[in-house]
Every structure is written in structure tokens, then in C-alpha cells.
Design an enzyme around this catalytic site. Structure first.
Site, PDB file in Angstrom:
ATOM      1  CE1 TYR A  56      -2.838  -3.263   1.143  1.00 54.69           C
ATOM      2  CE2 TYR A  56      -4.066  -1.934  -0.386  1.00 54.69           C
ATOM      3  CZ  TYR A  56      -3.967  -2.937   0.154  1.00 54.69           C
ATOM      4  OH  TYR A  56      -4.865  -3.934  -0.075  1.00 54.69           O
ATOM      5  NE  ARG A  59      -2.955  -0.266  -4.938  1.00 54.34           N
ATOM      6  CZ  ARG A  59      -4.078  -1.043  -4.439  1.00 54.34           C
ATOM      7  NH1 ARG A  59      -4.016  -2.010  -3.571  1.00 54.34           N
ATOM      8  NH2 ARG A  59      -5.384  -0.526  -5.063  1.00 54.34           N
ATOM      9  CG  ASP A  94      -7.776   6.002  -7.539  1.00 63.04           C
ATOM     10  OD1 ASP A  94      -7.961   5.193  -8.549  1.00 63.04           O
ATOM     11  OD2 ASP A  94      -8.731   7.016  -7.513  1.00 63.04           O
ATOM     12  CG  HIS A 109     -13.672  -2.226  -2.044  1.00 62.71           C
ATOM     13  ND1 HIS A 109     -13.504  -2.528  -3.265  1.00 62.71           N
ATOM     14  CD2 HIS A 109     -14.635  -2.588  -1.608  1.00 62.71           C
ATOM     15  CE1 HIS A 109     -14.279  -3.353  -3.510  1.00 62.71           C
ATOM     16  NE2 HIS A 109     -15.169  -3.420  -2.567  1.00 62.71           N
ATOM     17  N   GLY A 176     -15.965   0.540 -15.591  1.00 59.79           N
ATOM     18  CA  GLY A 176     -14.385   0.216 -15.539  1.00 59.79           C
ATOM     19  C   GLY A 176     -14.426  -0.835 -14.313  1.00 59.79           C
ATOM     20  CB  ALA A 220     -14.062   4.889 -18.724  1.00 58.95           C
TER      21      ALA A 220
HETATM   22  C1  BV8 Z   1     -17.357  -9.200   1.927  1.00 63.15           C
HETATM   23  C2  BV8 Z   1      -9.363  -2.975  -1.628  1.00 63.15           C
HETATM   24  C3  BV8 Z   1     -19.187 -10.009   3.232  1.00 63.15           C
HETATM   25  C4  BV8 Z   1      -8.027  -3.923  -1.850  1.00 63.15           C
HETATM   26  C5  BV8 Z   1     -10.642  -4.574  -2.535  1.00 63.15           C
HETATM   27  C6  BV8 Z   1     -14.310 -16.235   0.550  1.00 63.15           C
HETATM   28  C7  BV8 Z   1     -13.905 -15.541   1.981  1.00 63.15           C
HETATM   29  C8  BV8 Z   1     -14.232 -14.435   2.031  1.00 63.15           C
HETATM   30  C9  BV8 Z   1     -15.005 -13.734   1.135  1.00 63.15           C
HETATM   31  C10 BV8 Z   1     -15.362 -14.211  -0.161  1.00 63.15           C
HETATM   32  C11 BV8 Z   1     -14.955 -15.569  -0.341  1.00 63.15           C
HETATM   33  N1  BV8 Z   1     -15.044 -15.858  -1.457  1.00 63.15           N
HETATM   34  C12 BV8 Z   1     -15.965 -14.644  -2.132  1.00 63.15           C
HETATM   35  C13 BV8 Z   1     -16.123 -13.632  -1.281  1.00 63.15           C
HETATM   36  C14 BV8 Z   1     -16.455 -12.210  -1.407  1.00 63.15           C
HETATM   37  C15 BV8 Z   1     -15.376 -11.569  -1.904  1.00 63.15           C
HETATM   38  C16 BV8 Z   1     -15.228 -11.967  -3.404  1.00 63.15           C
HETATM   39  O1  BV8 Z   1     -16.069 -11.155  -3.924  1.00 63.15           O
HETATM   40  N2  BV8 Z   1     -14.206 -12.380  -3.863  1.00 63.15           N
HETATM   41  C17 BV8 Z   1     -14.084 -12.446  -5.368  1.00 63.15           C
HETATM   42  C18 BV8 Z   1     -12.549 -12.249  -5.672  1.00 63.15           C
HETATM   43  C19 BV8 Z   1     -14.803 -13.831  -5.673  1.00 63.15           C
HETATM   44  N3  BV8 Z   1     -15.637 -10.201  -1.298  1.00 63.15           N
HETATM   45  C20 BV8 Z   1     -15.332  -9.815  -0.266  1.00 63.15           C
HETATM   46  O2  BV8 Z   1     -14.564 -10.367   0.604  1.00 63.15           O
HETATM   47  C21 BV8 Z   1     -15.639  -8.448   0.120  1.00 63.15           C
HETATM   48  N4  BV8 Z   1     -16.326  -8.468   1.400  1.00 63.15           N
HETATM   49  O3  BV8 Z   1     -17.674 -10.021   0.965  1.00 63.15           O
HETATM   50  O4  BV8 Z   1     -17.940  -9.236   3.207  1.00 63.15           O
HETATM   51  C22 BV8 Z   1     -20.055  -8.900   3.353  1.00 63.15           C
HETATM   52  C23 BV8 Z   1     -20.629  -8.631   2.151  1.00 63.15           C
HETATM   53  C24 BV8 Z   1     -21.851  -7.915   1.919  1.00 63.15           C
HETATM   54  C25 BV8 Z   1     -22.358  -7.171   3.136  1.00 63.15           C
HETATM   55  C26 BV8 Z   1     -21.605  -7.704   4.319  1.00 63.15           C
HETATM   56  C27 BV8 Z   1     -20.687  -8.505   4.441  1.00 63.15           C
HETATM   57  C28 BV8 Z   1     -14.649  -7.294   0.443  1.00 63.15           C
HETATM   58  C29 BV8 Z   1     -14.307  -7.012  -1.293  1.00 63.15           C
HETATM   59  C30 BV8 Z   1     -13.287  -5.957  -1.148  1.00 63.15           C
HETATM   60  C31 BV8 Z   1     -11.991  -6.460  -1.328  1.00 63.15           C
HETATM   61  N5  BV8 Z   1     -10.976  -5.360  -1.451  1.00 63.15           N
HETATM   62  N6  BV8 Z   1     -10.178  -3.364  -2.707  1.00 63.15           N
HETATM   63  C32 BV8 Z   1      -6.962  -2.747  -2.716  1.00 63.15           C
HETATM   64  O5  BV8 Z   1      -7.556  -2.137  -3.430  1.00 63.15           O
HETATM   65  O6  BV8 Z   1      -5.867  -3.073  -2.706  1.00 63.15           O
HETATM   66  S1  BV8 Z   1     -11.393  -5.344  -4.207  1.00 63.15           S
HETATM   67  C33 BV8 Z   1     -10.560  -5.021  -5.440  1.00 63.15           C
HETATM   68  O7  BV8 Z   1     -11.162  -5.522  -6.494  1.00 63.15           O
HETATM   69  C34 BV8 Z   1     -10.318  -3.571  -5.747  1.00 63.15           C
HETATM   70  O8  BV8 Z   1     -10.995  -2.796  -4.701  1.00 63.15           O
HETATM   71  C35 BV8 Z   1     -10.985  -3.397  -7.133  1.00 63.15           C
HETATM   72  O9  BV8 Z   1     -11.922  -2.196  -7.148  1.00 63.15           O
HETATM   73  C36 BV8 Z   1     -11.911  -4.200  -6.846  1.00 63.15           C
HETATM   74  C37 BV8 Z   1     -12.776  -5.124  -8.144  1.00 63.15           C
HETATM   75  O10 BV8 Z   1     -11.803  -5.076  -9.038  1.00 63.15           O
HETATM   76  P1  BV8 Z   1     -12.128  -4.020 -10.452  1.00 63.15           P
HETATM   77  O11 BV8 Z   1     -12.166  -2.768  -9.904  1.00 63.15           O
HETATM   78  O12 BV8 Z   1     -13.175  -4.576 -11.073  1.00 63.15           O
HETATM   79  O13 BV8 Z   1     -10.949  -4.376 -11.403  1.00 63.15           O
HETATM   80  P2  BV8 Z   1     -10.420  -5.256 -12.352  1.00 63.15           P
HETATM   81  O14 BV8 Z   1      -9.043  -5.326 -12.447  1.00 63.15           O
HETATM   82  O15 BV8 Z   1     -11.045  -6.596 -11.807  1.00 63.15           O
HETATM   83  O16 BV8 Z   1     -11.142  -4.956 -13.636  1.00 63.15           O
HETATM   84  C38 BV8 Z   1     -10.977  -3.550 -14.043  1.00 63.15           C
HETATM   85  C39 BV8 Z   1     -11.944  -3.542 -15.411  1.00 63.15           C
HETATM   86  O17 BV8 Z   1     -11.725  -2.362 -16.049  1.00 63.15           O
HETATM   87  C40 BV8 Z   1     -11.742  -4.641 -16.327  1.00 63.15           C
HETATM   88  O18 BV8 Z   1     -13.128  -5.157 -16.717  1.00 63.15           O
HETATM   89  C41 BV8 Z   1     -11.132  -4.041 -17.541  1.00 63.15           C
HETATM   90  O19 BV8 Z   1     -11.925  -4.414 -18.830  1.00 63.15           O
HETATM   91  C42 BV8 Z   1     -11.758  -2.532 -17.289  1.00 63.15           C
HETATM   92  N7  BV8 Z   1     -10.890  -1.432 -17.923  1.00 63.15           N
HETATM   93  C43 BV8 Z   1      -9.600  -1.391 -18.304  1.00 63.15           C
HETATM   94  N8  BV8 Z   1      -9.228  -0.348 -18.574  1.00 63.15           N
HETATM   95  C44 BV8 Z   1     -10.383   0.558 -18.952  1.00 63.15           C
HETATM   96  C45 BV8 Z   1     -11.291  -0.104 -18.500  1.00 63.15           C
HETATM   97  N9  BV8 Z   1     -12.590   0.238 -18.659  1.00 63.15           N
HETATM   98  C46 BV8 Z   1     -12.878   1.240 -19.085  1.00 63.15           C
HETATM   99  N10 BV8 Z   1     -11.947   2.005 -19.423  1.00 63.15           N
HETATM  100  C47 BV8 Z   1     -10.639   1.738 -19.497  1.00 63.15           C
HETATM  101  N11 BV8 Z   1      -9.622   2.341 -19.991  1.00 63.15           N
END
Ligand code: BV8
Length: 229
Positions: A56, A59, A94, A109, A176, A220
């Protein structure tokens, strides 16, 4: 009762990509260089706090060398000029939405530019590195600070506020995000369940593509300004 459409916007890492910040799941993304389990979970922080702090710190330090792009600026214009309610929710940690002129940003987040005391939970603005020697100013004896980031397995912030807005939204715009991470990935279904029109702006179709009634694929920074204005 506003007669103007109520808008909820969700952004992800893709909205900051054209500013030069790495996304997570691209071929050169953050999760290619680090295991989520090691740097973005509470267990990883207990196992090796300095590895997590360094992830972190690096970043956080990068923020001073990037600037908002046209997507951030277009969203800020929409927030300022649309006569109805607009809620901007971001998964990003960010500060580019704020620096792009957005008057209100909900960071579900957490934020890179804040730190949290592990004892009291107090959140403070934080611009520099957090090191092994860094201590809070709120406890005696002083406790360690962690990044004010929601890790996997932790509960995202402002959820009640967000769900209330999703229940009243006339228009839900997702920008995004790959639609992989819950609960954010479930927002489009929630908005649609309450009758909102759903629109996706992404580089390519996301995991939730089937739930969007409209889609605009491409950078975007190019697709959003024309649509907003
Ligand atoms: C929760 C901070 C309960 C960190 C982040 C097992 C155990 C525990 C939990 C779970 C489990 N299995 C599943 C879960 C749930 C889990 C989850 O979803 N896991 C996934 C991997 C399956 N979620 C959690 O644990 C969450 N908490 O569930 O608690 C609860 C729920 C509800 C209510 C009460 C309790 C917590 C999740 C938060 C984790 N922290 N961030 C950090 O930033 O270092 S998540 C992390 O992924 C980032 O925050 C990021 O924002 C987020 C999502 O990723 P994206 O933003 O989508 O980024 P990505 O690279 O994936 O995609 C980018 C997209 O942009 C692409 O599609 C690309 O095509 C596009 N793109 C690229 N360039 C452009 C563009 N689009 C437009 N223009 C461009 N130029």
C-alpha cells in the site's frame, strides 16, 4: 420528490487505468504481481504486516505522479450538473475522483490516503509510508496503524447507504469494473430488481454483462465524455 432521474454510479479500477494506475485482473495487473491472500486479507496482514504495508505504501506514493483523466472529469460534471440525485460509489482506493472535481465520493473499499488504528478503529488522513515503527496518536500505549482499506473477507463501507440508493435508482451506471468482486458485483442486479435502467461502460463485457440493458465498450476516457455531455 425530485422529478429528475436518480442516478447511482459504480466505478472500478478501469476508470483510473488511463491515468496510469494498474488495474487488478489485467495481464499486467496488481494480482499478477502479488497474491491477494498475501497483501489484501487480514490474515496476510497478521502473517507479514510489512509486506502488506509496502504494497500500500507503493500505491499511495504513486498517487502523487498520476492525474485524473477525462472519465473522472466527465463524472464530476455529471454530478455537478445533473438536477437529480447522483451517488458516486467507487471500489477504487485512489483519490482521482476527488481530484477530478467530484463533490461526493463513496469509497466502499476504503482509501489509500487514510490509515486506521488497529485498536480504536480511528481513521486519520495519511500521506506517507506506514512503517513498522509507525504508531497511532489515539491510544496509550500507542498502537499500530493499518491501511484504511477493506480487505477480502472484511465488510465494505457505507453498505446501508448504498443499498438504499440502489433501491431508489432510476439509472445505474457501472464503469471500469470486471464485476468479479462482491458485494459490488451484485449492485447491478439490485438496481435492476428495483426497476433501474442499467448501463455498462467498460473496455470489454464484464462478468455481469447480461444484466446491463445498454453497454458502451472502449476506454472510459473516450466513451464517457460524449455520453455524459
Ligand atoms: C465481503 C481493496 C462480506 C484492496 C478490494 C471467501 C472468503 C471471504 C470472502 C469471499 C470469499 N469468496 C467470495 C468472497 C467475497 C469476496 C469476493 O467477492 N471475492 C471475489 C474475488 C470472488 N468479497 C469480499 O471479501 C468483500 N467482503 O464479502 O464481506 C459481506 C458482504 C456484503 C455485506 C456484508 C458483508 C470485500 C471485497 C473488497 C476487497 N478489497 N479492494 C485494494 O484495492 O488493494 S477489491 C479489489 O477488486 C479492488 O477494490 C477493485 O476495485 C475491486 C474490483 O476490481 P475491479 O475494480 O473490477 O478491477 P479489475 O482489474 O478486476 O477490472 C478492471 C476492469 O476495467 C476490467 O473489466 C477492464 O476491462 C476494465 N478497464 C480497463 N481499462 C479500462 C477499463 N474500462 C474502461 N476504460 C478503461 N480505460
Amino acid at each position: 420528490m425530485s422529478q429528475h432521474a436518480r442516478i447511482v454510479i459504480l466505478t472500478g479500477a478501469g476508470v483510473s487505468a488511463e491515468s496510469g494506475l494498474a488495474t487488478f485482473r489485467a495481464h499486467d495487473g496488481l494480482w499478477e504481481q502479488h497474491r491477494i491472500e498475501d497483501v489484501a486479507t487480514p490474515e496476510g496482514f497478521v502473517r507479514n504486516p510489512q509486506l502488506v504495508q509496502n504494497f500500500y505504501n507503493q500505491r499511495r506514493a504513486q498517487l502523487s505522479s498520476v492525474v485524473p483523466n477525462q472519465a473522472h472529469q466527465a463524472l464530476a460534471r455529471l454530478q455537478r450538473e445533473w438536477p437529480g440525485d447522483v451517488m458516486l460509489v467507487t471500489q477504487n482506493v485512489d483519490d482521482l475522483h476527488e481530484r477530478g472535481g467530484s463533490p461526493q465520493v463513496i469509497h466502499m473499499h476504503g482509501e489509500l490516503l487514510k490509515a486506521r488504528c488497529v485498536e480504536s478503529g480511528q481513521v486519520v488522513a495519511w500521506l506517507n509510508d506506514i512503517t513498522a515503527e509507525t504508531r497511532c496518536a489515539c491510544c496509550k500505549p500507542a498502537a499500530i496503524l493499518r491501511p484504511h482499506i477493506v480487505w477480502f473477507g472484511e465488510i465494505p463501507l457505507h453498505m446501508e447507504h448504498i443499498y438504499t440508493a440502489l433501491g431508489q435508482a432510476d439509472l445505474f451506471i457501472s464503469i471500469g469494473t470486471s464485476g468479479n468482486v462482491y458485494p459490488a458485483a451484485g449492485f447491478v442486479a439490485e438496481a435492476r430488481r428495483h426497476g433501474a435502467l442499467t448501463v455498462e461502460f467498460n473496455l470489454e463485457p464484464s462478468e455481469q454483462r447480461s444484466l446491463f440493458q445498454q453497454a458502451n465498450y472502449g476506454p472510459a476516457g473516450e466513451t464517457l465524455p460524449g455520453w455524459v455531455d
